[in-house]
Scaffold this active site. Structure first.
Site: not given
Ligand code: ARG
Length: 465
Positions: A24, A111, A156-157, A284, A286, A318, A323
């Site tokens: 992520s 989490n 209107t319209h 032009k 624009n 969770y 993510q």
């Molecule tokens: N990258 C995860 C998210 O954005 C963070 C939490 C990850 N938790 C896990 N058990 N892998 O939600």
């Protein structure tokens, strides 16, 4: 780290052949400051309840502040193999302070950590977007000021309906954006609940104090239910709705600017800041800014739908699907910020063409209701007045015969529309005062939100304790 120095091996929990898919980092790097702030408050709490010694807390906090300084200087050694911001920070912290770094994650999970980071990010982001929105409101208010007597057709319209003023039209857009800012502030307020201490889903066996952490980070309170705390993405869903509606408002304003800048309407003179030219057609200029303000709403609406769809039907607590909440939020925030800035700049530049407006408001059709209301004032039932005037207007020779006499002086006609909230200059003066008061109240709310943002910034810098 020198090139010869061996890298700390990645912890086992992030080592998997699927790593490239699971990461992520692309979307959670911007959360580093909030992640570290949460860790500082968490370490302090662990010290208060006796799970860490004062010396350990000081070492951890010192190392965490070093991480933030390095990141701000662009010197944080991000590692793709560490999956996310949380593991990057923890591994780096341990490199900086030694094995005690391994104590920072006591009674915590990624989490509850990500849920916390997101709320701190949300607070700072709403503070920042709110400032831009207030600037757009101020631009509309200021641009309306000199246009209180400028009559224009109201629609209107998209058919000419009754006379209004340019100021009244601009302020209609002001109120839409003012509600957007109120909504963002309310979203920020509802999000002032700390999820830290929920753990992975079921709290901890250790004697932690989530309420203390909450207050340390400026939250009003801690969560009531650990399952809810780690899975609640309402703040992001609300933010995305707020930004989608804001974009819809920006889009509608953009559309009107596009129309008014066309030769067919001609209400707006050429505004260089509104766009660029054509690579082919030399004549032009624009209204690109207004067109893009209109077009970008597609993105933010899509972002809202993307998040709601990801959340729909998730089992407690969770799930990794969560993510997927970050990419739409980052996209909508960046999009909304750019639209707000572009519109605020453009509004100040708009020049209305007095001749084209004057010609448009000489249209007798705009005053049909006025004539019916004149009859009403002399005792004719409205329905009969409506029918009589309607007959005259639908019989063009009759209107032609009445000629110019059928058209009142537009400025005088609009002055008569002095009902509360109406377009008459005196009503608009009251409206402007109300708008200025609303904006001032919003700025006050923004600055108290700003104090919470500041509290977190102070936690990150040296010498707060
Ligand atoms: N990258 C995860 C998210 O954005 C963070 C939490 C990850 N938790 C896990 N058990 N892998 O939600």
């Amino acid at each position: 780290m020198s090139p010869v120095e061996a890298r700390t091996p990645a912890p086992a929990y992030v080592r998997t052949p699927a790593a490239a898919f699971l990461t992520s980092l692309a979307v959670d790097r911007p959360l580093l400051r909030y992640d570290v702030a949460g860790s500082i408050a968490h370490a302090e709490m662990l010290g208060r309840v006796g799970l860490l010694t004062p010396g350990e807390v000081a070492t951890l906090v010192g190392g965490l502040r070093q991480v933030v300084r390095d990141a701000a200087a662009g010197a944080f050694p991000w590692r793709d193999d560490l999956e996310d911001v949380h593991t990057n920070v923890e591994v780096r912290l341990t490199e900086l302070v030694g094995t005690v770094g391994g104590k920072v994650h006591t009674a915590r999970s990624r989490n509850d950590q990500i849920a916390l980071d997101e709320r701190l990010y949300l607070r700072a982001t709403i503070h920042e977007l709110g400032g831009r929105l207030a600037a757009l409101e101020a631009a509309l208010l200021a641009r309306a000021e000199p246009e209180r007597d400028s009559a224009m057709p109201g629609y209107t319209h998209l058919q000419r309906a009754q006379p209004i003023t340019v100021a009244h039209w601009l302020l209609a857009h002001f109120w839409r954006f003012a509600r957007d800012l109120d909504r963002l502030l309310a979203t920020a307020e509802r999000a002032e609940v700390s999820p830290l201490g929920a753990g992975a889903l079921a709290g901890s066996t250790l004697p932690i104090d989530p309420e203390w952490v909450a207050h340390r980070l400026g939250f009003e309170r801690a969560f009531e239910n650990s399952l809810d705390a780690v899975s609640d993405r309402d703040p992001f869903a609300e933010l995305l709705f707020d930004l989608a509606l804001l974009s819809v408002h920006a889009s509608a304003l953009g559309e009107e600017i596009v129309l008014f800048a066309s030769k067919e309407f001609g209400f707006l003179e050429r505004t260089p800041g509104l766009g660029s030219g054509s690579s082919l057609m030399p004549q032009k200029r624009n209204p690109d800014v207004a067109e893009l303000a209109r077009g970008k709403a597609g993105r933010t609406i899509g972002d809202l739908v993307a998040l709601l769809t990801a959340l729909k039907g998730l089992p407690l607590a969770y799930d990794r699907d969560l993510q997927e909440d970050k990419a739409p939020v980052l996209d909508s925030v960046a999009t909304a910020a750019s639209v707000l800035d572009a519109l605020a700049r453009t509004i100040g530049d708009l020049r209305f063409d007095p001749d084209r407006l004057a010609a448009a408001v000489r249209d007798p059709e705009l005053y049909a209701t006025d004539r019916a209301e004149q009859l009403v004032a002399s005792g004719v039932p409205f329905r009969r007045a409506h029918a009589e005037v309607g007959r005259a207007y639908h019989d063009s020779p009759a209107v032609a015969a009445a000629g110019e006499a059928a058209v009142p002086e537009p400025a005088a006609a609009v002055r008569r529309r002095a009902s509360p909230g109406g377009p008459a200059p005196e009503s608009v003066a009251r409206q402007s005062a109300a708008a200025a008061a609303r904006l001032a109240a919003q700025r006050a709310s923004l600055s108290s939100l700003g104090r919470r943002v500041e509290l977190v910034e102070e936690l990150l810098s040296e010498g707060t304790r």
